[in-house]
Design an enzyme around this catalytic site. Structure first.
Site, PDB file in Angstrom:
ATOM      1  N   TYR A   8      74.790  54.544 -12.410  1.00 45.68           N
ATOM      2  CA  TYR A   8      75.309  53.960 -11.177  1.00 45.68           C
ATOM      3  C   TYR A   8      74.532  54.467  -9.954  1.00 45.68           C
ATOM      4  O   TYR A   8      75.094  54.691  -8.891  1.00 45.68           O
ATOM      5  CB  TYR A   8      76.831  54.206 -11.063  1.00 45.68           C
ATOM      6  CG  TYR A   8      77.567  53.777 -12.316  1.00 45.68           C
ATOM      7  CD1 TYR A   8      77.694  52.430 -12.612  1.00 45.68           C
ATOM      8  CD2 TYR A   8      78.061  54.714 -13.227  1.00 45.68           C
ATOM      9  CE1 TYR A   8      78.319  52.021 -13.784  1.00 45.68           C
ATOM     10  CE2 TYR A   8      78.694  54.307 -14.405  1.00 45.68           C
ATOM     11  CZ  TYR A   8      78.818  52.961 -14.669  1.00 45.68           C
ATOM     12  OH  TYR A   8      79.427  52.555 -15.831  1.00 45.68           O
TER      13      TYR A   8
ATOM     14  N   ARG B 202      76.900  56.535  -4.484  1.00 48.74           N
ATOM     15  CA  ARG B 202      78.119  57.142  -5.034  1.00 48.74           C
ATOM     16  C   ARG B 202      78.832  58.103  -4.075  1.00 48.74           C
ATOM     17  O   ARG B 202      80.051  58.023  -3.960  1.00 48.74           O
ATOM     18  CB  ARG B 202      77.826  57.843  -6.373  1.00 48.74           C
ATOM     19  CG  ARG B 202      77.307  56.872  -7.456  1.00 48.74           C
ATOM     20  CD  ARG B 202      77.264  57.521  -8.834  1.00 48.74           C
ATOM     21  NE  ARG B 202      78.596  57.821  -9.305  1.00 48.74           N
ATOM     22  CZ  ARG B 202      79.161  59.007  -9.242  1.00 48.74           C
ATOM     23  NH1 ARG B 202      78.485  60.043  -8.799  1.00 48.74           N
ATOM     24  NH2 ARG B 202      80.394  59.170  -9.655  1.00 48.74           N
TER      25      ARG B 202
ATOM     26  N   GLY C 121      78.619  54.378 -20.831  1.00 49.46           N
ATOM     27  CA  GLY C 121      77.506  54.128 -19.923  1.00 49.46           C
ATOM     28  C   GLY C 121      77.091  55.451 -19.294  1.00 49.46           C
ATOM     29  O   GLY C 121      76.067  56.034 -19.621  1.00 49.46           O
TER      30      GLY C 121
ATOM     31  N   GLU D 158      81.778  51.960 -25.812  1.00 46.91           N
ATOM     32  CA  GLU D 158      80.903  51.393 -24.768  1.00 46.91           C
ATOM     33  C   GLU D 158      80.587  52.421 -23.690  1.00 46.91           C
ATOM     34  O   GLU D 158      80.885  52.211 -22.520  1.00 46.91           O
ATOM     35  CB  GLU D 158      81.613  50.218 -24.082  1.00 46.91           C
ATOM     36  CG  GLU D 158      82.111  49.114 -24.972  1.00 46.91           C
ATOM     37  CD  GLU D 158      83.029  48.130 -24.228  1.00 46.91           C
ATOM     38  OE1 GLU D 158      83.519  48.450 -23.129  1.00 46.91           O
ATOM     39  OE2 GLU D 158      83.247  47.032 -24.746  1.00 46.91           O
TER      40      GLU D 158
ATOM     41  N   CYS E 225      71.594  54.536   9.404  1.00 44.06           N
ATOM     42  CA  CYS E 225      72.416  54.614  10.618  1.00 44.06           C
ATOM     43  C   CYS E 225      73.888  54.417  10.316  1.00 44.06           C
ATOM     44  O   CYS E 225      74.499  53.423  10.731  1.00 44.06           O
ATOM     45  CB  CYS E 225      71.947  53.564  11.617  1.00 44.06           C
ATOM     46  SG  CYS E 225      70.206  53.747  11.956  1.00 44.06           S
TER      47      CYS E 225
HETATM   48  C1  PLP Z   1      81.763  50.104 -16.842  1.00 40.17           C
HETATM   49  C2  PLP Z   1      82.244  49.789 -18.186  1.00 40.17           C
HETATM   50  C3  PLP Z   1      81.941  50.647 -19.254  1.00 40.17           C
HETATM   51  C4  PLP Z   1      81.191  51.937 -19.103  1.00 40.17           C
HETATM   52  O1  PLP Z   1      81.909  52.910 -18.404  1.00 40.17           O
HETATM   53  P1  PLP Z   1      81.334  54.400 -18.292  1.00 40.17           P
HETATM   54  O2  PLP Z   1      82.342  55.106 -17.480  1.00 40.17           O
HETATM   55  O3  PLP Z   1      80.017  54.315 -17.618  1.00 40.17           O
HETATM   56  O4  PLP Z   1      81.230  54.939 -19.670  1.00 40.17           O
HETATM   57  C5  PLP Z   1      82.358  50.263 -20.517  1.00 40.17           C
HETATM   58  N1  PLP Z   1      83.053  49.119 -20.719  1.00 40.17           N
HETATM   59  C6  PLP Z   1      83.367  48.281 -19.703  1.00 40.17           C
HETATM   60  C7  PLP Z   1      84.114  47.039 -19.993  1.00 40.17           C
HETATM   61  C8  PLP Z   1      82.974  48.584 -18.407  1.00 40.17           C
HETATM   62  O5  PLP Z   1      83.297  47.764 -17.412  1.00 40.17           O
END
Ligand code: PLP
Length: 420
Positions: free
Chosen positions: A373, A314, A277, A275, A344
């Site tokens: 993000y 961030r 991101g 998974e 501000c």
């Molecule tokens: C945020 C998240 C991801 C992705 O994380 P990255 O650091 O962006 O790869 C994958 N799985 C779950 C459950 C998440 O909460």
């Protein structure tokens, strides 16, 4: 690697000068590269090519329809954490059978929606959630395919706010209680146990915490099989980090991550899900901003730009480092700046003590690695308009989210009748 390099003395997004897009669209804006996204997707898939494998893009990193659709067209699945994200993934063309649903607080309505869509897997994070899911699935005449998110209690050695796999974090089920909870799930109506899931944190720059977590999970899968559960899916989560500061950070490559993962879990014969991101979209996006003023403070020089913490939170939220570069190279002397936005709050600081060539009001700068993000965490604080998002493909670009008007922002409020 990304496709935001210098050509003829200025930064390009693929085949387009960033200055040209800025002239058309106005600043600040996010700019994404199709080529970079696809490259990152393919690198991950290649790392697992000899496995039964599904990449589920963690859409929370960047939920723009054009980004999700670019990945959907490559065959990507999705990891979602809310009904809203599930709807976004479906609308961008990701089939329900490639979607996994994570998150600690799925509501009844969210579960019902996901069950009716027929998603691939619920990643269940607690006993109360399990029982609620069972009840709702039964009442709808559906079966929920589930994995439990296991908290392996390893230190991801990343920023505290994005570490999720320690026993004190709110996520998942403790490893020590897993067998008992799987046994309970196996008896419930509307539930089919199919897998094990974990996700230990984000922006990991070392393979060892992953490896340790995976080893613990392998032992669990073996135990669960001994207990009679058919475990066919292993969801390894996301979390692989990116080189925000290329001079000092060299996170492992997806290929190395894949090799490590296969070595540890490959023999189980499970379908492997990951998974990611940040790694897919982080370096596929930049934030383009313009210098408004240069202010000489006492002992510090401030580069005040038109982007702010509400556009990219961030640095102020996670003390995150982003490379910041001038769009046009010049031979001017270097100067040391604190780079700040107009909001501000003192927290509205992107970077301190950065060397850049002497800049003037109107010059463009780029904040790198802003694709993950970034836009998704933006707000209209200080009644600043959300900034547009632009997607580049070769020599073309499109605005994939326009800048709203002030009327649209203020018009979201409504007055009580007694004021009319
Ligand atoms: C945020 C998240 C991801 C992705 O994380 P990255 O650091 O962006 O790869 C994958 N799985 C779950 C459950 C998440 O909460």
């Amino acid at each position: 690697m990304d496709h935001f390099g210098f050509k003829q003395g200025e930064i390009y997004a693929e085949d387009l000068p960033v200055s040209k897009i800025a002239a058309d669209v106005g600043t600040p804006f996010y700019c994404y590269s199709t080529e970079t996204l696809i490259r990152h997707y393919n690198v991950f898939c290649a790392a697992f090519s000899d496995q039964d494998f599904l990449l589920c893009y963690a859409v929370k990193a960047n939920t723009n329809q054009a980004i999700i659709k670019t990945l959907a067209q490559q065959g990507s699945g999705a990891d979602v954490v809310s009904e809203g994200e599930l709807r976004r993934a479906l609308q961008a063309g990701i089939p329900a059978r490639k979607i996994v649903y994570s998150g600690v607080a799925k509501t009844e309505q969210e579960m019902a929606f996901a069950l009716n869509q027929g998603i691939f897997q619920f990643n269940v994070e607690s006993q109360p959630e399990l029982h609620q899911l069972s009840r709702i699935a039964e009442s709808l005449g559906k079966t929920a395919a589930i994995a439990f998110r296991i908290n392996p209690d390893v230190d991801a050695k990343t920023h505290a706010k994005i570490s999720t796999g320690k026993s004190e974090n709110k996520f998942g089920i403790p490893l020590s209680r897993a067998r008992e909870i799987y046994a309970e799930a196996a008896k419930l109506p509307g539930i089919r146990v199919q897998g094990v899931d974990l996700h230990i944190g984000s922006q990991l720059t070392d393979l060892e915490p992953f490896a340790e977590a995976f080893r613990r999970i392998v032992t669990l899968v073996e135990d669960l099989r001994t207990d009679g559960h058919e475990i066919t899916v292993l969801d390894l989560g996301g979390g692989l980090g990116i080189p925000y500061d290329r001079a000092t950070t060299k996170p492992p490559l997806p290929t190395e991550y894949g090799e490590m993962a296969k070595k540890i879990v490959g023999h189980l014969g499970c379908k492997i899900i990951i998974e990611p991101g940040r790694l897919l979209v982080g370096n596929a996006g930049i934030l383009v901003s313009k210098v408004i003023y240069i202010k000489q403070g006492e002992g510090r020089k401030f580069l005040i730009i038109d982007a702010a913490m509400n556009d990219l939170v961030r640095p102020s939220m996670y003390d995150a480092y982003h490379e910041i570069v001038a769009v046009k190279q010049n031979d001017a002397n270097l100067s040391t700046y604190d780079i700040v936005g107009p909001v501000c709050e003192t927290g509205d600081t992107f970077a301190r003590d950065r060397e850049l060539p002497e800049l003037e009001s109107g010059d463009l700068v780029v904040i790198r690695s802003a694709g993950a993000y970034g836009a998704v965490m933006s707000s209209t604080y200080n009644t600043r308009r959300l900034i547009p998002e632009v997607l580049v493909k070769g020599g073309e670009y499109a605005i994939v989210r326009p800048r709203p008007s002030y009327e649209e922002i203020i018009g979201l409020d409504s007055l009580p009748t007694w004021m009319e």
